[in-house]
Structures are given as C-alpha cells and as structure tokens.
Design a protein around this motif. Structure first.
Motif, PDB file in Angstrom:
ATOM      1  N   UNK A 146      -1.039  13.162   1.423  1.00 15.34           N
ATOM      2  CA  UNK A 146      -0.294  12.055   2.022  1.00 15.34           C
ATOM      3  C   UNK A 146      -0.346  10.865   1.064  1.00 15.34           C
ATOM      4  N   UNK A 147       0.682  10.666   0.220  1.00 14.50           N
ATOM      5  CA  UNK A 147       0.620   9.601  -0.787  1.00 14.50           C
ATOM      6  C   UNK A 147       0.470   8.227  -0.138  1.00 14.50           C
ATOM      7  N   UNK A 148      -0.300   7.373  -0.788  1.00 19.00           N
ATOM      8  CA  UNK A 148      -0.410   5.987  -0.358  1.00 19.00           C
ATOM      9  C   UNK A 148       0.673   5.169  -1.047  1.00 19.00           C
ATOM     10  N   UNK A 149       1.218   4.228  -0.327  1.00 18.69           N
ATOM     11  CA  UNK A 149       2.266   3.372  -0.857  1.00 18.69           C
ATOM     12  C   UNK A 149       1.848   1.909  -0.741  1.00 18.69           C
ATOM     13  N   UNK A 150       2.304   1.132  -1.708  1.00 18.46           N
ATOM     14  CA  UNK A 150       2.113  -0.312  -1.668  1.00 18.46           C
ATOM     15  C   UNK A 150       3.178  -0.907  -0.751  1.00 18.46           C
ATOM     16  N   UNK A 151       2.738  -1.662   0.256  1.00 18.05           N
ATOM     17  CA  UNK A 151       3.662  -2.261   1.222  1.00 18.05           C
ATOM     18  C   UNK A 151       3.563  -3.774   1.109  1.00 18.05           C
ATOM     19  N   UNK A 152       4.715  -4.394   0.898  1.00 19.31           N
ATOM     20  CA  UNK A 152       4.808  -5.844   0.740  1.00 19.31           C
ATOM     21  C   UNK A 152       5.833  -6.393   1.727  1.00 19.31           C
ATOM     22  N   UNK A 153       5.768  -7.677   2.038  1.00 23.65           N
ATOM     23  CA  UNK A 153       6.861  -8.280   2.816  1.00 23.65           C
ATOM     24  C   UNK A 153       8.169  -8.137   2.050  1.00 23.65           C
ATOM     25  N   UNK A 154       9.269  -7.916   2.758  1.00 25.60           N
ATOM     26  CA  UNK A 154      10.558  -7.695   2.090  1.00 25.60           C
ATOM     27  C   UNK A 154      10.956  -8.864   1.197  1.00 25.60           C
TER      28      UNK A 154
END
Length: 297
Positions: free
Chosen positions: A169-177
């Motif tokens: 399950x790859x981890x992703x970087x999540x940022x505010x749009x």
C-alpha cells in the motif's frame, strides 16, 4: 493436569491486560477470577501475573503458559465444532480481526461478496490494531487477522501461524490543494519547514515519517498528532499541515481540497498481511482470495 477453565482465565487476562476486563468477558466477578488465578498459581508453584496500578502484566512463566493455553483452547474449540457438526448442520462461521483503515477500505466489499456466496454463514469483525491479534488466531477467537507493517517496523513472530502479504500500500504525500508546492517539482528537503500531521512518538506512521525524513537529512516538525487518518485528511484539507497517507485511503478524497503526490525520493509503503492457521477452513481461504488483488471472483 491443568484445569482448562483456569487456563482460559489466564488467557483472557493476558489478552485483556486487566483482571476486571477479563472478568467481564467471562461473566465472573473480579474476586472470583482472582481466586481462579490464585489456584492456578498454586498448582504450578509460581507467580503468573504481576499487578500494577494500570492493570496486570504476565510474568515470564505466565507468557509461556499463555502461548500454550492459546493452542489448547484453540484445539478444544475445534473439537467442540467438530462434534456439533456431526450432530447437526451448524452454520459456518468466520471471525475477522482487522486494523481500522483496512476495515474501511479493504474488508467491506470482500465481506459483502462472501455474504452473498454464503448467506447463512455467521460473519463477525472486530477492530485490532497491530501488532495485536496473533494470540487470538492461535486460540481460535479469530479465524483471520489482517495486519500491517510500516517501514522501520519489524513484524512480530508468527507463532506457528501462516502469514502472507496481501498487498503493498504505497504512501503518498498529501498537501492542501492550495499549497505552494502542490503542483510543481518537489523534494523532501523543500518540506523541512512544514508542519506535519502524524501519530504520536512510537506510533507506526510516525516511525515511518521520521525514517523517510531522516533519509533526506531533515527532521519533521509534527504539529498535530493523531492516529486517525480521517482526522489527518480533515486537518490537511483545512490547510493546517501535510502528511503521509496510505494510497488505499485516498481513492475517494476531494481533489479540490487535497493534492496527492508521490513521496519524493523514497519508495515508502506499508505492507498489508493476512494471518490465519496453517489449515484454514473454507471461508478463510475464500476471504483471502477475495482480498487478494487479481484473485477476486
């Protein structure tokens, strides 16, 4: 010969970490449970638990007996089921333990498909966060355990159970749009001054975050601590920070509020595993097939 009923008392105390909680599960009073434990300790001639202000912990001898007790109770449950099956057509049952995000993202569709195939089967599910649950599979309280491993974390011993990887399950970087780096080329060092959202010290996703950042020679500033990914995503969407989130939890996120990017310079992923006994019943094998990519149906 040890009394199986007293053996079960120790197993329940070991799983619950508390005499009061174990007594409630067994429908005993705490004092009655303590008496059974004391009798077991007298029979064996050693102390099995140490009492503390927040509960009890097993001694080394208690841990040894716990492992054997789980296997004994599992065999007794199998014997009971076999006898019942010879008397009457008892409905099949399947007890599943899973960590919360898999319980949301992976299990419901598989469980619904299994229900459609076996409408009379008794299906149940409980939340169990890693590394817990292995002993419950050994003792037959659970038939299947779905668990995970993040980078930087070792898997616990399998204790003679069958453990196989379901998926990465790859981890992703999540940022505010609206983040300044939401659209262009980005490196982890570019994020060294950002506020991060992650679990508390020692929590698996925090260990992973610190490992990934250490590889980029930065130290993350964790401003908001939460182990709940729904809370994490809400905080990111509100512009309060950034986070690493497993891809399985990002399928339906609002891309107008969140930007999802690969983790720059790292192959970060959590591995999801399924654990069961080495001779699983039919429903276990079917559920594993439904959970495994490319094998459903």
């Amino acid at each position: 010969m040890l009394d199986p009923a007293r053996l079960r008392v120790l197993v329940e105390i070991g799983h619950a970490g508390s005499i009061t909680a174990a007594a409630a599960r067994l429908a005993f009073t705490p004092s009655a449970l303590s008496q059974q434990l004391a009798k077991l300790e007298r029979e064996l001639g050693c102390r099995l638990v140490e009492r503390g202000p927040t509960g009890v912990t097993l001694t080394a001898q208690g841990e040894v007996l716990l492992r054997h007790g789980e296997r004994v109770l599992g065999e007794l449950r199998d014997a009971e089921r076999a006898v019942q099956a010879s008397i009457e057509a008892e409905p099949e049952s399947l007890a599943i333990g899973t960590f919360s995000s898999a319980g949301k993202a992976l299990v419901p569709e598989a469980l619904a498909a299994l229900r459609e195939r076996h409408p009379l089967a008794r299906l149940s599910l409980v939340d169990i966060e890693p590394p817990g649950g292995y002993g419950l599979v050994t003792s037959r309280d659970l038939d299947v355990l779905i668990t995970h491993r993040y980078p930087g974390i070792n898997l616990p011993p399998d204790n003679g159970l069958h453990r196989s990887r379901l998926l990465a399950d790859p981890l992703r970087l999540v940022l505010p749009a609206g983040h300044a780096m939401a659209g262009g080329k980005i490196g982890l060092r570019d994020l060294r001054d950002e506020d991060w959202i992650s679990g508390a010290h020692g929590v698996y996703n925090r260990v992973c975050l610190e490992l990934v950042c250490a590889q980029a020679h930065i130290r993350p500033h964790v401003a908001y601590e939460t182990g709940d990914y729904e809370v994490t995503l809400a905080l990111v969407a509100a512009g309060l920070g950034i986070s690493l989130v497993p891809m399985t939890l990002l399928r339906d996120v609002d891309r107008d509020r969140l930007a999802v990017r690969p983790v720059p310079g790292a192959r970060a992923q959590r591995e999801i595993f399924v654990v069961h006994r080495k001779r699983p019943q039919r429903l276990v094998a079917e559920l594993v097939g439904l959970l495994t990519p490319g094998r459903a149906g």
